[in-house]
Write a protein that holds these residues in place. Structure first.
Motif, PDB file in Angstrom:
ATOM      1  N   ARG A  13       0.851  -1.190   0.000  1.00 45.92           N
ATOM      2  CA  ARG A  13       0.000   0.000   0.000  1.00 45.92           C
ATOM      3  C   ARG A  13       0.888   1.242   0.000  1.00 45.92           C
ATOM      4  NH1 ARG A  13      -5.745  -1.294   0.407  1.00 45.92           N
ATOM      5  NH2 ARG A  13      -5.791  -3.407   1.187  1.00 45.92           N
ATOM      6  N   PRO A  14       0.410   2.333  -0.586  1.00 42.73           N
ATOM      7  CA  PRO A  14       1.240   3.540  -0.604  1.00 42.73           C
ATOM      8  C   PRO A  14       1.444   4.115   0.794  1.00 42.73           C
ATOM      9  CG  PRO A  14      -0.924   3.964  -1.539  1.00 42.73           C
ATOM     10  CD  PRO A  14      -0.822   2.490  -1.337  1.00 42.73           C
ATOM     11  N   GLY A  15       2.683   4.437   1.103  1.00 38.54           N
ATOM     12  CA  GLY A  15       2.999   5.074   2.380  1.00 38.54           C
ATOM     13  C   GLY A  15       3.247   4.124   3.524  1.00 38.54           C
ATOM     14  N   SER A  16       3.299   2.826   3.281  1.00 42.24           N
ATOM     15  CA  SER A  16       3.468   1.886   4.388  1.00 42.24           C
ATOM     16  C   SER A  16       4.908   1.396   4.470  1.00 42.24           C
ATOM     17  CB  SER A  16       2.520   0.698   4.230  1.00 42.24           C
ATOM     18  OG  SER A  16       2.821  -0.021   3.075  1.00 42.24           O
ATOM     19  N   ALA A  17       5.277   0.932   5.669  1.00 41.91           N
ATOM     20  CA  ALA A  17       6.632   0.435   5.902  1.00 41.91           C
ATOM     21  C   ALA A  17       6.573  -0.718   6.880  1.00 41.91           C
ATOM     22  CB  ALA A  17       7.508   1.547   6.456  1.00 41.91           C
ATOM     23  N   VAL A  18       7.480  -1.682   6.691  1.00 43.34           N
ATOM     24  CA  VAL A  18       7.601  -2.816   7.605  1.00 43.34           C
ATOM     25  C   VAL A  18       8.698  -2.486   8.601  1.00 43.34           C
ATOM     26  CG1 VAL A  18       8.120  -5.267   7.790  1.00 43.34           C
ATOM     27  CG2 VAL A  18       6.838  -4.415   5.838  1.00 43.34           C
ATOM     28  N   VAL A  19       8.380  -2.606   9.895  1.00 46.92           N
ATOM     29  CA  VAL A  19       9.295  -2.210  10.956  1.00 46.92           C
ATOM     30  C   VAL A  19       9.376  -3.332  11.976  1.00 46.92           C
ATOM     31  CG1 VAL A  19       9.736  -0.461  12.716  1.00 46.92           C
ATOM     32  CG2 VAL A  19       8.575   0.179  10.635  1.00 46.92           C
ATOM     33  N   VAL A  27       3.519  -3.399  10.507  1.00 47.49           N
ATOM     34  CA  VAL A  27       3.336  -2.606   9.302  1.00 47.49           C
ATOM     35  C   VAL A  27       2.677  -1.319   9.741  1.00 47.49           C
ATOM     36  CG1 VAL A  27       2.204  -2.419   7.068  1.00 47.49           C
ATOM     37  CG2 VAL A  27       3.133  -4.596   7.792  1.00 47.49           C
ATOM     38  N   ILE A  28       3.346  -0.195   9.479  1.00 51.76           N
ATOM     39  CA  ILE A  28       2.797   1.101   9.850  1.00 51.76           C
ATOM     40  C   ILE A  28       2.556   1.897   8.581  1.00 51.76           C
ATOM     41  CG2 ILE A  28       3.832   1.166  12.140  1.00 51.76           C
ATOM     42  CD1 ILE A  28       6.059   2.873  10.983  1.00 51.76           C
ATOM     43  N   ASN A  29       1.571   2.786   8.648  1.00 47.38           N
ATOM     44  CA  ASN A  29       1.238   3.606   7.490  1.00 47.38           C
ATOM     45  C   ASN A  29       0.790   4.964   7.995  1.00 47.38           C
ATOM     46  OD1 ASN A  29       0.158   4.744   5.163  1.00 47.38           O
ATOM     47  ND2 ASN A  29      -0.330   2.749   4.335  1.00 47.38           N
ATOM     48  N   LYS A  30       1.577   5.982   7.663  1.00 49.51           N
ATOM     49  CA  LYS A  30       1.235   7.327   8.122  1.00 49.51           C
ATOM     50  C   LYS A  30       0.142   7.959   7.268  1.00 49.51           C
ATOM     51  CE  LYS A  30       5.057   8.021  10.871  1.00 49.51           C
ATOM     52  NZ  LYS A  30       5.947   8.906  11.523  1.00 49.51           N
ATOM     53  N   GLN A  31       0.067   7.578   5.994  1.00 51.67           N
ATOM     54  CA  GLN A  31      -0.955   8.158   5.123  1.00 51.67           C
ATOM     55  C   GLN A  31      -2.345   7.668   5.510  1.00 51.67           C
ATOM     56  OE1 GLN A  31      -0.247   7.630   0.961  1.00 51.67           O
ATOM     57  NE2 GLN A  31       1.824   8.493   1.049  1.00 51.67           N
ATOM     58  N   ASN A  32      -2.451   6.367   5.795  1.00 51.13           N
ATOM     59  CA  ASN A  32      -3.742   5.792   6.162  1.00 51.13           C
ATOM     60  C   ASN A  32      -3.534   4.876   7.364  1.00 51.13           C
ATOM     61  OD1 ASN A  32      -6.295   4.744   6.312  1.00 51.13           O
ATOM     62  ND2 ASN A  32      -6.482   4.378   4.122  1.00 51.13           N
ATOM     63  N   PRO A  33      -3.689   5.389   8.589  1.00 50.49           N
ATOM     64  CA  PRO A  33      -3.391   4.593   9.789  1.00 50.49           C
ATOM     65  C   PRO A  33      -4.293   3.376   9.967  1.00 50.49           C
ATOM     66  CG  PRO A  33      -3.512   6.926  10.314  1.00 50.49           C
ATOM     67  CD  PRO A  33      -4.004   6.771   8.904  1.00 50.49           C
ATOM     68  N   ARG A  34      -5.333   3.255   9.142  1.00 45.78           N
ATOM     69  CA  ARG A  34      -6.199   2.083   9.231  1.00 45.78           C
ATOM     70  C   ARG A  34      -5.451   0.824   8.818  1.00 45.78           C
ATOM     71  NH1 ARG A  34     -11.240   2.617   5.503  1.00 45.78           N
ATOM     72  NH2 ARG A  34      -9.722   1.863   4.022  1.00 45.78           N
ATOM     73  N   TRP A  35      -4.422   0.965   7.996  1.00 49.50           N
ATOM     74  CA  TRP A  35      -3.671  -0.177   7.504  1.00 49.50           C
ATOM     75  C   TRP A  35      -2.506  -0.490   8.421  1.00 49.50           C
ATOM     76  CZ3 TRP A  35      -3.775   2.339   2.086  1.00 49.50           C
ATOM     77  CH2 TRP A  35      -4.984   2.035   1.473  1.00 49.50           C
TER      78      TRP A  35
END
Length: 40
Positions: A13-19, A27-35
């Motif tokens: 998904r756009p804007g997500s990163a595996v940490v 998996v965090i996503n600053k653009q869409n925190p629902r993901w």
């Protein structure tokens, strides 16, 4: 540690990163925190 398929799908998904934090894979996503997802 194997990464679950559900996390790999969220990774694309756009804007997500595996940490890795404290032994957990997130998996965090600053653009869409629902993901957000966690694998313990």
């Amino acid at each position: 540690m194997k990464i679950r398929r559900s996390l790999k799908a969220l990774k694309d998904r756009p804007g997500s990163a595996v940490v890795r934090r404290h032994g957990k894979v997130l998996v965090i996503n600053k653009q869409n925190p629902r993901w957000k997802a966690r694998q313990a």
